[in-house]
Each structure stands twice: as structure tokens, then as C-alpha cells.
Design a protein around this motif. Structure first.
Motif, PDB file in Angstrom:
ATOM      1  N   THR A  33      50.856  78.717 129.332  1.00 55.70           N
ATOM      2  CA  THR A  33      51.511  79.964 129.699  1.00 55.70           C
ATOM      3  C   THR A  33      51.319  80.969 128.581  1.00 55.70           C
ATOM      4  OG1 THR A  33      53.158  78.801 130.998  1.00 55.70           O
ATOM      5  CG2 THR A  33      53.664  81.051 130.365  1.00 55.70           C
ATOM      6  N   VAL A  34      50.729  82.105 128.935  1.00 52.16           N
ATOM      7  CA  VAL A  34      50.486  83.171 127.967  1.00 52.16           C
ATOM      8  C   VAL A  34      51.385  84.345 128.347  1.00 52.16           C
ATOM      9  CG1 VAL A  34      48.791  84.707 126.947  1.00 52.16           C
ATOM     10  CG2 VAL A  34      48.116  82.411 127.637  1.00 52.16           C
ATOM     11  N   HIS A  35      52.316  84.691 127.490  1.00 51.22           N
ATOM     12  CA  HIS A  35      53.243  85.779 127.783  1.00 51.22           C
ATOM     13  C   HIS A  35      52.562  87.114 127.522  1.00 51.22           C
ATOM     14  CE1 HIS A  35      56.573  82.995 128.220  1.00 51.22           C
ATOM     15  NE2 HIS A  35      56.131  82.384 127.123  1.00 51.22           N
ATOM     16  N   ASN A  42      48.597  85.500 132.976  1.00 44.26           N
ATOM     17  CA  ASN A  42      49.878  84.866 132.721  1.00 44.26           C
ATOM     18  C   ASN A  42      49.771  83.353 132.576  1.00 44.26           C
ATOM     19  OD1 ASN A  42      52.659  84.873 132.337  1.00 44.26           O
ATOM     20  ND2 ASN A  42      53.045  84.442 134.498  1.00 44.26           N
ATOM     21  N   THR A  43      48.900  82.706 133.327  1.00 46.13           N
ATOM     22  CA  THR A  43      48.792  81.251 133.321  1.00 46.13           C
ATOM     23  C   THR A  43      47.323  80.846 133.324  1.00 46.13           C
ATOM     24  OG1 THR A  43      50.846  81.080 134.577  1.00 46.13           O
ATOM     25  CG2 THR A  43      49.451  79.114 134.508  1.00 46.13           C
ATOM     26  N   LEU A  48      38.749  68.718 134.477  1.00 48.41           N
ATOM     27  CA  LEU A  48      37.513  68.241 133.854  1.00 48.41           C
ATOM     28  C   LEU A  48      36.288  69.044 134.249  1.00 48.41           C
ATOM     29  CD1 LEU A  48      38.026  64.383 134.262  1.00 48.41           C
ATOM     30  CD2 LEU A  48      38.463  65.790 132.239  1.00 48.41           C
ATOM     31  N   TRP A  49      36.415  69.935 135.242  1.00 46.96           N
ATOM     32  CA  TRP A  49      35.240  70.582 135.797  1.00 46.96           C
ATOM     33  C   TRP A  49      35.248  72.104 135.641  1.00 46.96           C
ATOM     34  CZ3 TRP A  49      32.266  66.574 136.805  1.00 46.96           C
ATOM     35  CH2 TRP A  49      32.875  65.362 137.173  1.00 46.96           C
ATOM     36  N   TYR A  50      36.415  72.721 135.676  1.00 41.88           N
ATOM     37  CA  TYR A  50      36.456  74.184 135.611  1.00 41.88           C
ATOM     38  C   TYR A  50      37.785  74.622 135.025  1.00 41.88           C
ATOM     39  CZ  TYR A  50      38.875  73.374 140.055  1.00 41.88           C
ATOM     40  OH  TYR A  50      39.719  72.909 141.022  1.00 41.88           O
ATOM     41  N   SER A  51      37.855  75.922 134.754  1.00 41.93           N
ATOM     42  CA  SER A  51      39.061  76.548 134.199  1.00 41.93           C
ATOM     43  C   SER A  51      39.426  77.734 135.068  1.00 41.93           C
ATOM     44  CB  SER A  51      38.809  77.005 132.760  1.00 41.93           C
ATOM     45  OG  SER A  51      39.926  77.694 132.247  1.00 41.93           O
ATOM     46  N   CYS A  52      40.721  77.924 135.289  1.00 47.02           N
ATOM     47  CA  CYS A  52      41.213  79.005 136.126  1.00 47.02           C
ATOM     48  C   CYS A  52      42.279  79.794 135.381  1.00 47.02           C
ATOM     49  CB  CYS A  52      41.798  78.474 137.438  1.00 47.02           C
ATOM     50  SG  CYS A  52      40.619  77.637 138.513  1.00 47.02           S
ATOM     51  N   ALA A  53      42.380  81.067 135.737  1.00 44.34           N
ATOM     52  CA  ALA A  53      43.398  81.950 135.155  1.00 44.34           C
ATOM     53  C   ALA A  53      44.030  82.754 136.278  1.00 44.34           C
ATOM     54  CB  ALA A  53      42.768  82.885 134.122  1.00 44.34           C
ATOM     55  N   ASN A  61      41.207  83.663 139.039  1.00 46.44           N
ATOM     56  CA  ASN A  61      39.754  83.525 138.959  1.00 46.44           C
ATOM     57  C   ASN A  61      39.427  82.190 138.299  1.00 46.44           C
ATOM     58  OD1 ASN A  61      39.114  86.149 140.004  1.00 46.44           O
ATOM     59  ND2 ASN A  61      39.690  87.030 138.026  1.00 46.44           N
ATOM     60  N   CYS A  62      38.438  81.509 138.834  1.00 46.95           N
ATOM     61  CA  CYS A  62      38.010  80.214 138.308  1.00 46.95           C
ATOM     62  C   CYS A  62      36.535  80.284 137.947  1.00 46.95           C
ATOM     63  CB  CYS A  62      38.233  79.100 139.331  1.00 46.95           C
ATOM     64  SG  CYS A  62      39.967  78.825 139.763  1.00 46.95           S
ATOM     65  N   TRP A  63      36.172  79.588 136.898  1.00 42.73           N
ATOM     66  CA  TRP A  63      34.773  79.489 136.491  1.00 42.73           C
ATOM     67  C   TRP A  63      34.513  78.075 136.000  1.00 42.73           C
ATOM     68  CZ3 TRP A  63      38.529  82.264 134.078  1.00 42.73           C
ATOM     69  CH2 TRP A  63      38.896  81.861 132.792  1.00 42.73           C
TER      70      TRP A  63
END
Length: 235
Positions: A33-35, A42-43, A48-53, A61-63
Motif C-alpha cells: 500500500t502506497v499512500h 494506491n496499491t 510470480l508472473w506479473y505485477s499490477c498497480a 494496469n498489469c505488466w
């Protein structure tokens, strides 16, 4: 071991394998959690395969990770361990269906079915151990970075997928132990079979004796007893 315990172990292990399959593609292996204000992210959640924000508006968005070789070594190892766990569990599932005493696939004897069920249990135990090692290794890196005050990157927390994976690994190991205990029943069945052999042999001997009947002793005895008395004795 009763058939009920064997069947219980098979279905528990199959449930654990299904949960491992759900854990692998789950997106929430670690969550941070990023304030900030409403516009900024925000989150952040990864697996193991991708990162999402995602932000507070619900837009995310996921990459995918661009290069496997550029990843950390523990992530590559966790990928390999989780895939190995699922493959071993799938093999155990196939052998377990054939080795259950309540199934009649292939018309095998009980001793061979017991060996196949024990092999399936061993595969389930290995699958559960692989999943447990992968998830615990991943969680240990998260906690190490989180409690490190000098860590410059983003700090993450344990995601719900890790708890699901721990539960799945425990269920898989428990089901494998129940199936492996089936091999203790094979000697008892063999002993019971061997105790029936003298009975079969006795039937063969009785059949052989019936093929060669004894001479009629009763008639001779009757004749001898008849000779002791005269004809006037029966008048």
C-alpha cells in the motif's frame, strides 16, 4: 487401513492439488500500500508472473516481467517448484484413481492396487513439500525486506495467495500420508490368502479320495454277521 480412510486421503489430496492450481496464477502473492493523493497509485500487488498497480478509482494496469533471467533467483526457483508440485500432484491423482480399492480399473489384485496407492501418496507428499518450500521461501523474502530498515525499494506484505498455498500444501501432504499408509494392509491380505491354501488342498485330497472309493466293508460285515446265525434264528 479402512477403505474410508483411503478414500478420504485421496479426496483431501485432490482438494489440495486443486488449491495449488488456484494459488499459482493468483495475483495477490504480495501486496503493498502506497499512500498518496487520489491520482497516484494506491496499491501494488504481484505474483510470480506479473505485477499490477491500481489506484483509488479502481483503475489498474498489469505488466508481465520482461525477462526471466533478469528476475531474482528465488522467484525463478519458486516458479519451478510450483510447476513441479502441480505435475507431481497430477501424476498422483492418476495413480490414486487406479489404486483405490473402491474402484475397479484394470481388474488388478489388491496387493498391486495397494502399491499404486502408496506410490500416489508419495507423489502427493512430494508435491506438498515442493509447494510448501516455494511459498515459504517467497514469504521469507517478503518479511526480510519488510523488516530491513535499510531496504530502499517498495516494501510488501504477505498476500492472501500465500495463505491459500500453505493450506493447499498441508492438505496435499495429509492426503498423501493417508494413501501411503495403505501399503501396510498388503501383507495382511497376503497372509489371509495364504491361510486359505490348506483348505483348497484338502478339497483336492477329498476329491482324489472320492475318485478311489473304499471297498464295501459293510456288506462283508453283514455277511459275516449273517453266518454266525442260522436260518432258524430269523424265524
Amino acid at each position: 487401513m479402512s477403505v474410508a480412510v483411503e478414500t478420504f486421503g485421496f479426496f483431501v489430496a485432490a482438494l489440495g492439488l486443486l488449491m495449488l492450481g488456484v494459488t499459482l496464477p493468483n495475483s495477490y502473492w504480495r501486496v503493498s500500500t502506497v499512500h498518496g493523493n487520489v491520482i497516484t497509485t494506491n496499491t501494488i500487488f504481484e505474483n510470480l508472473w506479473y505485477s499490477c498497480a491500481t489506484d483509488s478509482l479502481g483503475v489498474y494496469n498489469c505488466w508481465e516481467f520482461p525477462s526471466m533471467l533478469a528476475l531474482s533467483g528465488y522467484i525463478q526457483a519458486c516458479r519451478a517448484l510450483m510447476i513441479t508440485a502441480i505435475l507431481l500432484g497430477f501424476l498422483g491423482l492418476l495413480l490414486g484413481m487406479v489404486g483405490l480399492r473402491c474402484t475397479n480399473i484394470g481388474s488388478m489384485v489388491l496387493s498391486r492396487k495397494a502399491k499404486m496407492a502408496a506410490t500416489a501418496g508419495a507423489l502427493y507428499i512430494l508435491a506438498g513439500c515442493c509447494g510448501m518450500v516455494a511459498i515459504t521461501w517467497y514469504a521469507s523474502n517478503i518479511t526480510r525486506d519488510f523488516f530491513d530498515p535499510l531496504y530502499p525499494g517498495t516494501k510488501y506484505e504477505l498476500g492472501p495467495a500465500l495463505y491459500l498455498g500453505w493450506s493447499a500444501s498441508l492438505l496435499t501432504i495429509l492426503g498423501g500420508v493417508c494413501l501411503c499408509s495403505n501399503c501396510c494392509c498388503a501383507p495382511k491380505e497376503d497372509t489371509a490368502t495364504s491361510t486359505r491354501l490348506p483348505y483348497k488342498a484338502s478339497t483336492v485330497r477329498s476329491a482324489g479320495l472320492s475318485a478311489h472309493p473304499r471297498p464295501a466293508v459293510s456288506d462283508e460285515t453283514g455277511d459275516i454277521s449273517f453266518g454266525k446265525y442260522g436260518k432258524n434264528a430269523y424265524v
